[in-house]
Design a protein around this motif. Structure first.
Motif, short mmCIF file in Angstrom:
data_model
loop_
_atom_site.label_atom_id
_atom_site.label_comp_id
_atom_site.label_asym_id
_atom_site.label_seq_id
_atom_site.Cartn_x
_atom_site.Cartn_y
_atom_site.Cartn_z
N PRO A 96 -7.02 4.59 -4.33
CA PRO A 96 -6.32 5.60 -3.53
C PRO A 96 -7.12 6.09 -2.31
O PRO A 96 -6.55 6.29 -1.23
N GLU A 97 -8.44 6.24 -2.46
CA GLU A 97 -9.26 6.71 -1.34
C GLU A 97 -9.27 5.67 -0.22
O GLU A 97 -9.22 6.01 0.96
N ASP A 98 -9.39 4.39 -0.62
CA ASP A 98 -9.40 3.31 0.37
C ASP A 98 -8.04 3.18 1.05
O ASP A 98 -7.97 2.91 2.25
N GLU A 99 -6.99 3.34 0.27
CA GLU A 99 -5.64 3.26 0.83
C GLU A 99 -5.43 4.34 1.88
O GLU A 99 -4.86 4.08 2.95
N LYS A 100 -5.91 5.54 1.59
CA LYS A 100 -5.77 6.65 2.54
C LYS A 100 -6.46 6.31 3.86
O LYS A 100 -5.90 6.54 4.93
N VAL A 101 -7.64 5.74 3.78
CA VAL A 101 -8.38 5.36 4.99
C VAL A 101 -7.65 4.26 5.74
O VAL A 101 -7.40 4.35 6.95
N MET A 102 -7.27 3.20 5.02
CA MET A 102 -6.65 2.04 5.66
C MET A 102 -5.31 2.39 6.29
O MET A 102 -5.05 2.06 7.45
N ILE A 103 -4.46 3.06 5.54
CA ILE A 103 -3.12 3.38 6.05
C ILE A 103 -3.23 4.40 7.18
O ILE A 103 -2.49 4.31 8.16
N GLY A 104 -4.17 5.32 7.08
CA GLY A 104 -4.38 6.29 8.17
C GLY A 104 -4.78 5.59 9.46
O GLY A 104 -4.26 5.89 10.54
N LEU A 105 -5.71 4.67 9.36
CA LEU A 105 -6.16 3.91 10.53
C LEU A 105 -5.03 3.04 11.08
O LEU A 105 -4.82 2.96 12.29
N GLN A 106 -4.29 2.43 10.19
CA GLN A 106 -3.16 1.59 10.59
C GLN A 106 -2.14 2.41 11.38
O GLN A 106 -1.68 1.99 12.44
N GLU A 107 -1.78 3.58 10.86
CA GLU A 107 -0.79 4.43 11.53
C GLU A 107 -1.32 4.94 12.87
O GLU A 107 -0.57 5.06 13.84
N LYS A 108 -2.62 5.24 12.93
CA LYS A 108 -3.24 5.69 14.18
C LYS A 108 -3.10 4.61 15.25
O LYS A 108 -2.71 4.89 16.38
N ILE A 109 -3.42 3.37 14.89
CA ILE A 109 -3.34 2.26 15.84
C ILE A 109 -1.89 2.02 16.27
O ILE A 109 -1.59 1.91 17.46
N LEU A 110 -0.98 1.98 15.31
CA LEU A 110 0.43 1.73 15.63
C LEU A 110 1.02 2.83 16.50
O LEU A 110 1.74 2.56 17.46
#
Length: 156
Positions: A135-149
């Protein structure tokens, strides 16, 4: 970024292929990847990605994207970079099913471009060592993904 696109069956048009190149460059800049970073994206059919998933992941179904990282958790690249400082960094390959992307766009009520952008950035992040297992890694990855998009203009 040195991006090679394989679109042999013309699954995406020329204009969209240019758009993919722009998005990948944008993501690479946001992630502060070296200019000599290499990546390939293969656009494949639903049947082709099903076979790839079955053969290499032992999963008997189609999926939207499969990433094959060249240097998956290995330290050998660090050694080579010390020996050859300007050695290009090859992230690996993404295989994307255009048909599955379209199905997901319809299912999630996104535009095709939003879903394709999501898939590309998601794959690039995987090739750079991000994952969403914990869950912690998902939060980081999805957050970064949404930031870029979002920064690129592909908001939900």
């Amino acid at each position: 970024m040195d991006l090679e696109i394989f679109n042999d069956d013309n699954l995406i048009g020329e204009a969209r292929q240019k758009w993919v190149e722009d998005l990948a460059d944008f993501a690479a800049t946001d992630l502060e990847l070296a200019d000599n970073t290499q990546l390939s994206i293969h656009f494949v059919t639903k049947n082709e990605i099903h076979e790839i998933n079955k053969k290499y992941r032992d999963v008997d179904r189609a999926t939207d994207v499969i990433s094959f990282a060249i240097n998956d958790g290995e330290d050998s690249l660090d050694y080579l970079e010390q020996q050859i400082p300007d050695l290009p960094v090859d992230l690996g390959d993404l295989f994307i099913s255009v048909e599955i992307v379209k199905e997901h766009a319809d299912e999630y009520e996104h535009s095709f471009d939003r879903e394709l952008g999501y898939t590309i950035v998601h794959g690039i992040l995987h090739l750079n060592g991000y994952d969403h297992i914990e869950p912690e890694d998902e939060k980081v990855m999805i957050g970064l993904q949404e930031k870029i998009l979002s920064a690129y203009g592909l908001k939900k």
